[in-house]
Design a protein around this motif. Structure first.
Motif, PDB file in Angstrom:
ATOM      1  N   ALA A  55       0.829  -1.207   0.000  1.00 18.58           N
ATOM      2  CA  ALA A  55       0.000   0.000   0.000  1.00 18.58           C
ATOM      3  C   ALA A  55       0.861   1.253   0.000  1.00 18.58           C
ATOM      4  N   ILE A  56       1.850   1.294   0.884  1.00 21.59           N
ATOM      5  CA  ILE A  56       2.705   2.487   1.002  1.00 21.59           C
ATOM      6  C   ILE A  56       3.458   2.740  -0.300  1.00 21.59           C
ATOM      7  N   TRP A  57       4.118   1.731  -0.827  1.00 15.01           N
ATOM      8  CA  TRP A  57       4.945   1.935  -2.021  1.00 15.01           C
ATOM      9  C   TRP A  57       4.104   2.131  -3.272  1.00 15.01           C
ATOM     10  N   SER A  58       2.881   1.614  -3.277  1.00 17.79           N
ATOM     11  CA  SER A  58       1.986   1.870  -4.412  1.00 17.79           C
ATOM     12  C   SER A  58       1.643   3.349  -4.507  1.00 17.79           C
ATOM     13  N   TYR A  59       1.476   3.986  -3.342  1.00 13.93           N
ATOM     14  CA  TYR A  59       1.237   5.434  -3.362  1.00 13.93           C
ATOM     15  C   TYR A  59       2.467   6.176  -3.886  1.00 13.93           C
ATOM     16  N   GLY A  60       3.645   5.659  -3.611  1.00 16.78           N
ATOM     17  CA  GLY A  60       4.861   6.245  -4.171  1.00 16.78           C
ATOM     18  C   GLY A  60       4.880   6.155  -5.689  1.00 16.78           C
ATOM     19  N   VAL A  61       4.479   4.998  -6.213  1.00 21.13           N
ATOM     20  CA  VAL A  61       4.407   4.822  -7.674  1.00 21.13           C
ATOM     21  C   VAL A  61       3.384   5.790  -8.252  1.00 21.13           C
ATOM     22  N   LEU A  62       2.223   5.905  -7.602  1.00 20.07           N
ATOM     23  CA  LEU A  62       1.191   6.825  -8.099  1.00 20.07           C
ATOM     24  C   LEU A  62       1.673   8.272  -8.076  1.00 20.07           C
ATOM     25  N   ALA A  63       2.423   8.643  -7.046  1.00 17.83           N
ATOM     26  CA  ALA A  63       2.983  10.003  -6.994  1.00 17.83           C
ATOM     27  C   ALA A  63       3.953  10.226  -8.152  1.00 17.83           C
ATOM     28  N   CYS A  64       4.767   9.228  -8.465  1.00 13.37           N
ATOM     29  CA  CYS A  64       5.690   9.336  -9.603  1.00 13.37           C
ATOM     30  C   CYS A  64       4.929   9.481 -10.910  1.00 13.37           C
ATOM     31  N   ILE A  65       3.870   8.705 -11.071  1.00  9.38           N
ATOM     32  CA  ILE A  65       3.066   8.788 -12.300  1.00  9.38           C
ATOM     33  C   ILE A  65       2.417  10.160 -12.411  1.00  9.38           C
ATOM     34  N   ALA A  66       1.887  10.659 -11.295  1.00  9.92           N
ATOM     35  CA  ALA A  66       1.269  11.986 -11.313  1.00  9.92           C
ATOM     36  C   ALA A  66       2.297  13.053 -11.677  1.00  9.92           C
TER      37      ALA A  66
END
Length: 138
Positions: free
Chosen positions: A112-123
């Motif tokens: 969950a935590i690192w998925s939000y990191g990936v989403l932040a990178c995509i954004a």
């Protein structure tokens, strides 16, 4: 499905959808790969109390390989950071498999935590690509 998983899925659909709609080529590809990872994981997930799900691990490994390939071709820093976050997710799967002291709940929290990191990178990548395409204010 728990409420935080639904919220995370909605956020993933929004961010990845925006990346595929408005991002540059690297944002579109990374967004599509991550959304496919999310949806594929939902399809193959088999809840087990003590061990990692090998189907989800395989999907995450394929996604990591896609991220690395895209990173090597586009040479954007944010794609490298997204690849690093994805590598941590894969490493979390492996940690659960090789060490019984690492619980499945630790894996879920890590994902969950690192998925939000990936989403932040995509954004960020979507915004940066949009800006490079000449949509930035003068």
């Amino acid at each position: 499905m728990q409420i935080h998983a639904v919220i995370s899925l909605i956020l993933a659909i929004l961010v990845c959808g925006l990346a595929m709609w408005r991002g540059d080529r690297s944002a579109r590809w990374i967004g599509a790969a991550f959304l496919a990872d999310w949806l594929g994981s939902l399809l193959v997930y088999r809840p087990h109390v003590q061990s990692a799900d090998y189907g989800v691990l395989m999907i995450d490994i394929v996604t990591l390989a896609a991220f690395v390939w895209i990173s090597m071709r586009t040479r954007r820093l944010w794609t490298i950071v997204a690849s690093a976050f994805m590598a941590i997710i894969v490493a979390s799967h492996v940690a659960v498999m090789i060490d019984l002291r690492v619980t499945i709940n630790t894996l879920k929290a890590s994902m969950a935590i690192w998925s939000y990191g990936v989403l932040a990178c995509i954004a960020f990548g979507t915004w940066a690509g949009w800006r490079r395409q000449g949509h930035a204010p003068s």
